[in-house]
Design an enzyme around this catalytic site. Structure first.
Site, PDB file in Angstrom:
ATOM      1  N   LYS A  70      -5.841  -3.456  -2.884  1.00 55.07           N
ATOM      2  CA  LYS A  70      -4.601  -2.913  -3.466  1.00 55.07           C
ATOM      3  C   LYS A  70      -4.880  -1.527  -4.062  1.00 55.07           C
ATOM      4  O   LYS A  70      -4.048  -0.629  -3.986  1.00 55.07           O
ATOM      5  CB  LYS A  70      -4.042  -3.848  -4.550  1.00 55.07           C
ATOM      6  CG  LYS A  70      -3.471  -5.161  -4.056  1.00 55.07           C
ATOM      7  CD  LYS A  70      -2.237  -5.035  -3.166  1.00 55.07           C
ATOM      8  CE  LYS A  70      -0.985  -4.617  -3.891  1.00 55.07           C
ATOM      9  NZ  LYS A  70       0.221  -4.661  -3.009  1.00 55.07           N
TER      10      LYS A  70
ATOM     11  N   THR B 283      -0.250  -3.718  -8.333  1.00 53.45           N
ATOM     12  CA  THR B 283      -0.582  -4.803  -9.272  1.00 53.45           C
ATOM     13  C   THR B 283      -1.420  -4.291 -10.443  1.00 53.45           C
ATOM     14  O   THR B 283      -2.144  -3.294 -10.307  1.00 53.45           O
ATOM     15  CB  THR B 283      -1.378  -5.891  -8.525  1.00 53.45           C
ATOM     16  OG1 THR B 283      -1.889  -6.830  -9.468  1.00 53.45           O
ATOM     17  CG2 THR B 283      -2.555  -5.327  -7.731  1.00 53.45           C
ATOM     18  N   ASP B 284      -1.359  -5.005 -11.557  1.00 49.55           N
ATOM     19  CA  ASP B 284      -2.213  -4.635 -12.703  1.00 49.55           C
ATOM     20  C   ASP B 284      -3.687  -4.899 -12.414  1.00 49.55           C
ATOM     21  O   ASP B 284      -4.561  -4.418 -13.141  1.00 49.55           O
ATOM     22  CB  ASP B 284      -1.772  -5.387 -13.979  1.00 49.55           C
ATOM     23  CG  ASP B 284      -1.825  -6.900 -13.868  1.00 49.55           C
ATOM     24  OD1 ASP B 284      -2.226  -7.424 -12.806  1.00 49.55           O
ATOM     25  OD2 ASP B 284      -1.455  -7.573 -14.855  1.00 49.55           O
ATOM     26  N   GLU B 285      -3.970  -5.680 -11.345  1.00 46.12           N
ATOM     27  CA  GLU B 285      -5.381  -6.005 -11.063  1.00 46.12           C
ATOM     28  C   GLU B 285      -6.191  -4.778 -10.660  1.00 46.12           C
ATOM     29  O   GLU B 285      -7.418  -4.827 -10.662  1.00 46.12           O
ATOM     30  CB  GLU B 285      -5.465  -7.092  -9.988  1.00 46.12           C
ATOM     31  CG  GLU B 285      -4.820  -8.371 -10.448  1.00 46.12           C
ATOM     32  CD  GLU B 285      -5.279  -9.621  -9.721  1.00 46.12           C
ATOM     33  OE1 GLU B 285      -6.308  -9.576  -9.040  1.00 46.12           O
ATOM     34  OE2 GLU B 285      -4.573 -10.629  -9.856  1.00 46.12           O
TER      35      GLU B 285
ATOM     36  N   TYR C 151      -9.324  -8.543  -3.229  1.00 49.25           N
ATOM     37  CA  TYR C 151      -7.865  -8.316  -3.236  1.00 49.25           C
ATOM     38  C   TYR C 151      -7.530  -7.061  -4.042  1.00 49.25           C
ATOM     39  O   TYR C 151      -6.826  -6.159  -3.558  1.00 49.25           O
ATOM     40  CB  TYR C 151      -7.135  -9.542  -3.834  1.00 49.25           C
ATOM     41  CG  TYR C 151      -5.728  -9.237  -4.306  1.00 49.25           C
ATOM     42  CD1 TYR C 151      -4.698  -9.011  -3.383  1.00 49.25           C
ATOM     43  CD2 TYR C 151      -5.412  -9.152  -5.668  1.00 49.25           C
ATOM     44  CE1 TYR C 151      -3.400  -8.707  -3.816  1.00 49.25           C
ATOM     45  CE2 TYR C 151      -4.134  -8.861  -6.106  1.00 49.25           C
ATOM     46  CZ  TYR C 151      -3.128  -8.634  -5.176  1.00 49.25           C
ATOM     47  OH  TYR C 151      -1.854  -8.328  -5.596  1.00 49.25           O
TER      48      TYR C 151
END
Ligand code: NAD
Ligand code: DAU
Length: 341
Positions: free
Chosen positions: A158, A126-128, A154
């Site tokens: 990741k 994810t870009d997060e 989260y």
């Protein structure tokens, strides 16, 4: 090609199964999914009888089960994860277990079942993992070289999983690719995420809870564009590489909310400004020029307002799906079909 897909009963996974079987008629997909709260076999009810598809009820932390399935497969696309930021703020433990430990288990199973390391692992991230961007510098976007600075539990889990995958490439020479994409939208998204939550609230006559002042910005990518990009990385990506995937479609949450209200013929009085999410990332924006340059992929299904309106319409047209999901009634369905996890 026989793909072992993890997390195929969730939002992106179920769209990926349907996309692959439609776009690559010669491919087969084995879906390994633990059917957590967000995994719903009804998402693939139309595919269940397709001979090219097989569902296996199991957990990615079960190394024997994962290794057994890898022996049968040619490649692994790893999507299984705890995926919701607000849940990770309430309790991070399942995120550590499924996202960090689960990913390392997939890597260990690949080494055990595939000692020559010929089978590719595409890790869907994810870009997060990059953290957050300022609102006043629209020209700045996340590139694959942006430092990893996750802000939520989260995102931290990741990031841990990404780093285990990176380490598997550098230490063992495993054939891995990592994808990092922006916010997906489309059918079959669990109605805890903002778009299906707001649409289904409005259908039920409720208000929509907008966090903070609504200035936070997300880049919205149609789930089928994401599936196409993951397939391109699986088929053509270079081992050890990271690919950003984005929709070129940045919107503030307030803008998104207004578009949803408009599509639903509702007024601004339906907005309820609520307490902000803890540690709420301000802006995500993706520079996806690498995947476009190297693999020839760019988004073609994400443009607004059309793509958003079609998504809103899907939830309006499928009340039986989200009503069962909201009430948890599909659990009875999978317990009957597959027994207790
Ligand atoms: P989702 O929550 O809808 O689906 C997750 C699926 O994984 C479910 O079917 C669940 O049952 C399964 N799962 C969870 N833990 C498992 C375990 N231990 N063993 C086996 N199965 C397990 O999530 P999603 O939105 O479809 O996201 C899929 C992937 O894409 C995740 O890795 C997520 O981090 C990533 N991602 C999502 C988005 C997005 O906007 N939704 C954006 C970028 C990346
Ligand atoms: O960027 C990719 C990520 O996008 C994925 O890795 C995650 O799995 C996925 O859940 C998504 O994370 P977000 O936190 O951005 O998505 P969410 O739908 O939860 O929230 C989108 C924005 O809307 C965010 O700024 C918070 C806001 N929001 C969300 C909810 C649920 C609200 O204002 N009100 C809400 O009730």
């Amino acid at each position: 090609m026989k793909i072992l897909l993890t997390g195929g009963s969730g939002f992106i996974g179920s769209n990926f199964v349907r996309f692959v079987l439609r776009e690559r008629p010669g491919y087969q997909v084995i879906n390994l999914d633990a059917l957590t709260y967000s995994g719903n076999p009804e998402n693939l009810a139309d595919i269940e009888s397709d001979e090219r598809y097989r569902f296996v009820h199991g957990d990615i932390r079960d190394i024997d089960r994962v290794a057994e399935l890898i022996e049968e497969a040619d490649a692994v696309v790893h999507m299984a994860a705890e995926s919701h930021v607000d849940r990770s703020i309430m309790d991070a433990r399942p995120f550590v277990e499924s996202n960090a430990l689960g990913t390392q288990t997939v890597i260990d199973a690949l080494r055990r079942a595939n000692p020559k390391l010929t089978k590719r692992l595409v890790h869907v991230s994810t870009d997060e993992v990059y953290g957050t961007l300022p609102l006043d510098k629209p020209e700045v976007k996340f590139t694959e070289d942006t430092p990893l600075q996750p802000n939520s539990p989260y995102a931290a889990s990741k990031t841990a999983s990404d780093l285990f995958v990176r380490a598997a490439f550098h230490t063992f020479g495993m054939d891995v690719c990592i994808t990092r994409c922006s916010n997906n939208f489309g059918p079959y998204q669990f109605p805890e995420k903002v778009i299906p939550l707001f649409v289904t609230n409005l259908i039920e006559g409720k208000k929509v809870p907008l966090y903070g002042d609504g200035r936070n910005v997300r880049d919205w990518l149609h789930v089928e564009d994401h599936c196409e990009a993951v397939l391109a990385v699986l088929e053509k990506g270079s081992a050890g590489e990271v690919y950003n995937i984005g929709g070129n479609n940045e919107r503030s949450n307030l803008e998104l909310t207004h578009s949803i209200l408009q599509a639903m013929n509702c007024g601004e009085e339906k907005i309820e400004y609520v307490k902000d999410r803890l540690g709420h990332d301000l802006r995500y924006a993706i520079d996806a020029s690498k995947i476009e340059r190297e693999l020839g992929w760019r988004p073609t299904r994400s443009a607004w307002p059309g793509a958003l309106e079609a998504t809103v319409k899907w939830y309006v047209d499928n009340p039986q799906w989200w009503q069962r999901v909201r009430s948890g009634a599909y659990r009875t369905y999978y317990e009957k079909q597959y027994g207790n996890a």
